[in-house]
Design a protein around this motif. Sequence first.
Motif, short mmCIF file in Angstrom:
data_model
loop_
_atom_site.label_atom_id
_atom_site.label_comp_id
_atom_site.label_asym_id
_atom_site.label_seq_id
_atom_site.Cartn_x
_atom_site.Cartn_y
_atom_site.Cartn_z
N VAL A 1 0.86 -1.19 0.00
CA VAL A 1 0.00 0.00 0.00
C VAL A 1 0.89 1.23 0.00
N GLY A 2 1.15 1.74 -1.18
CA GLY A 2 2.01 2.91 -1.31
C GLY A 2 1.45 3.86 -2.34
N ALA A 3 2.27 4.21 -3.32
CA ALA A 3 1.85 5.17 -4.34
C ALA A 3 0.82 4.57 -5.29
N GLY A 4 0.95 3.27 -5.58
CA GLY A 4 0.15 2.65 -6.62
C GLY A 4 -1.35 2.78 -6.43
N VAL A 5 -1.84 2.53 -5.23
CA VAL A 5 -3.28 2.51 -5.01
C VAL A 5 -3.90 3.87 -5.28
N PHE A 6 -3.18 4.95 -5.02
CA PHE A 6 -3.72 6.28 -5.22
C PHE A 6 -3.75 6.68 -6.70
N SER A 7 -3.04 5.92 -7.53
CA SER A 7 -3.01 6.21 -8.96
C SER A 7 -3.92 5.28 -9.76
N LEU A 8 -4.54 4.31 -9.12
CA LEU A 8 -5.31 3.29 -9.83
C LEU A 8 -6.47 3.82 -10.67
N PRO A 9 -7.30 4.74 -10.18
CA PRO A 9 -8.43 5.18 -11.01
C PRO A 9 -8.01 5.67 -12.39
N ARG A 10 -7.01 6.54 -12.45
CA ARG A 10 -6.58 7.08 -13.75
C ARG A 10 -5.91 6.01 -14.60
N ARG A 11 -5.02 5.20 -14.00
CA ARG A 11 -4.31 4.19 -14.78
C ARG A 11 -5.28 3.20 -15.44
N PHE A 12 -6.30 2.79 -14.70
CA PHE A 12 -7.28 1.86 -15.26
C PHE A 12 -8.17 2.56 -16.28
N ALA A 13 -8.60 3.79 -15.99
CA ALA A 13 -9.50 4.50 -16.89
C ALA A 13 -8.82 4.82 -18.22
N SER B 1 -14.60 3.76 -8.43
CA SER B 1 -14.31 5.04 -9.10
C SER B 1 -15.10 5.20 -10.38
N TYR B 2 -15.42 4.08 -11.03
CA TYR B 2 -16.18 4.14 -12.29
C TYR B 2 -17.62 4.62 -12.06
N GLY B 3 -18.06 4.66 -10.82
CA GLY B 3 -19.41 5.13 -10.53
C GLY B 3 -19.49 6.59 -10.17
N ILE B 4 -18.34 7.30 -10.22
CA ILE B 4 -18.33 8.71 -9.85
C ILE B 4 -18.23 9.62 -11.06
N LEU B 5 -17.34 9.29 -12.01
CA LEU B 5 -17.11 10.12 -13.18
C LEU B 5 -17.02 9.25 -14.44
N PRO B 6 -17.32 9.81 -15.62
CA PRO B 6 -17.07 9.07 -16.87
C PRO B 6 -15.60 8.72 -16.96
N MET B 7 -15.28 7.55 -17.51
CA MET B 7 -13.89 7.10 -17.50
C MET B 7 -12.98 8.03 -18.30
N ALA B 8 -13.49 8.70 -19.31
CA ALA B 8 -12.66 9.65 -20.06
C ALA B 8 -12.21 10.80 -19.17
N GLU B 9 -13.07 11.21 -18.23
CA GLU B 9 -12.70 12.29 -17.30
C GLU B 9 -11.73 11.77 -16.25
N ILE B 10 -11.94 10.55 -15.77
CA ILE B 10 -11.01 9.96 -14.81
C ILE B 10 -9.62 9.85 -15.42
N ALA B 11 -9.57 9.49 -16.71
CA ALA B 11 -8.29 9.31 -17.41
C ALA B 11 -7.51 10.61 -17.53
N VAL C 1 -11.16 11.93 -7.90
CA VAL C 1 -12.42 11.18 -7.87
C VAL C 1 -13.23 11.56 -6.64
N LEU C 2 -12.58 11.58 -5.47
CA LEU C 2 -13.31 11.89 -4.24
C LEU C 2 -13.76 13.34 -4.22
N GLU C 3 -12.96 14.23 -4.81
CA GLU C 3 -13.36 15.63 -4.89
C GLU C 3 -14.63 15.78 -5.73
N ALA C 4 -14.74 15.01 -6.80
CA ALA C 4 -15.94 15.06 -7.64
C ALA C 4 -17.16 14.56 -6.88
N ALA C 5 -16.93 13.68 -5.90
CA ALA C 5 -18.05 13.11 -5.15
C ALA C 5 -18.48 14.00 -3.99
N VAL C 6 -17.52 14.50 -3.20
CA VAL C 6 -17.88 15.18 -1.94
C VAL C 6 -17.39 16.62 -1.86
#
Length: 486
Positions: A35-47, A263-273, A283-288
């Motif tokens: 649990v380091g840098a990777g988990v915080f980058s996952l939404p964009r990397r996957f999108a 994360s896919y339930g918060i923003l369109p994947m093109a925006e996450i990317a 992602v969390l900023e877009a939600a709350v």
Amino acid sequence: MTETDAPADSAAGPPRQAAKLTLLTLTAMVVGSMVGAGVFSLPRRFAQETGVAGALIAWAVAGTGMLMLAFVFQTLAVRRPDLDAGVYAYAKAGFGEYLGFFAAFGYWASACVGNVTYWVLIMSTIGAIWPALGDGDTLLAAVLSSFGVWGFYFLIRRGVKEAAAINRIVTVAKVVPILVFVILALFYLKVDVFADNFGGADYAGSLFDQVRGTMLATVFVFLGVEGASVYSRHAKRREDVGRATVLGFLSVFAVFASVTIVSYGILPMAEIAELRQPSMAGVLEAAVGTWGSVFVSVGLIVSVLGAYLAWTLMAAEVLFVAAKDDDMPRFLRRSNHADVPVPALLMTALLTQVVLFVTLFSENAFNFALDLTSALTLIPFLLAAAFALKIRVQPDSGTRGGRGTLREPAVAGLATLYTAFLLYAAGLKFVLVSFIIYAPATVLFVMARREQGRTVFSPSELVILAVSVAGAVLGLIALAAGWISL
């Protein structure tokens, strides 16, 4: 501080008093490493690569493959308790000293490059409010990161026990914001957005290409699954090494997959990317709202600093044990009275520093360091999995329990196939760049052999040397000609 290169049972110098680590601490080392840098980058990397369907398949493949690898380390910890430093020791025992040396160096180098991703991500996070830091790839960001590199060097010199205790505390502190992110994202999840993201965006290729494109990212976030094995010489009970490996993996796998999917339930994947890293904050900023970004950013800094500590410890440990086994030059076996291998720790800080400045010339500092870290680790992982398969088919004199159960070859075979597939998924670019790093390292191997008055290379080792040098030359030509880029 006095330093000695004498082994524990030598009359020269004070005896080494290894710190004894419990199951809880070993598990924290695994979780802290993963649990380091990777988990915080996952939404964009996957999108950037895939939608929900591809992500589910990718996590199923990665989870199964890495679980098999975790079982491999669990089995080897019991079947070959005489081998310390995990990945390196298994490669050497199974396939000879030169490939063992490459496994040690590759694993160590991957840890150093991985450490660079932590500083890049920290600077990118702060860069959201201090533009001079950019995405963590400016000269100012590199200079500030350098202060961090050497600050940790002096902290770890104080002793393994102190560093391990800090890591245990930080592990708890950094998991909390990630779990809060998952809960809040579930609460604010938009079903229609999630459904639109299911099949992937227009820029995504075939489903196979989508899954393949995520593989290096999943390797990166799972690096550290072998953490307890690497630190096995400090375990209070040998069987705790395997237990900590599996417990740490299962805990972290559930968190990583959840972070990606919700994360896919918060923003369109093109925006996450298109989000800046750390994308989890966006992602969390877009939600709350804004406070969500601040919350994740603080959690990221704590998380990354903890992971940096754990990885630096493991990197120095690998060089130290390799030197004790005469596979690295003797100067790397020296340690101080606090059981810290200072020369190995210094080399770790130096390589981290060099790669940190190399990233200034890359197109995307974070992605380059992340993918190179994953690629460098694949050969050591492949050799460890293949060794587990080998001792099932042909047990050696050090193997406990003879041929073992039928489960073992199935697990080792799947782990071997998975790591081989990852080399394919990495692509030619990162394989060639890995050769550029591997080949020059042979100088250390030559130094060690000459210190022992031995023939430098056997005929089979000359073949391996020729392959590595050819790969490095081809990689340099490809870079110079612009066929590949950093």
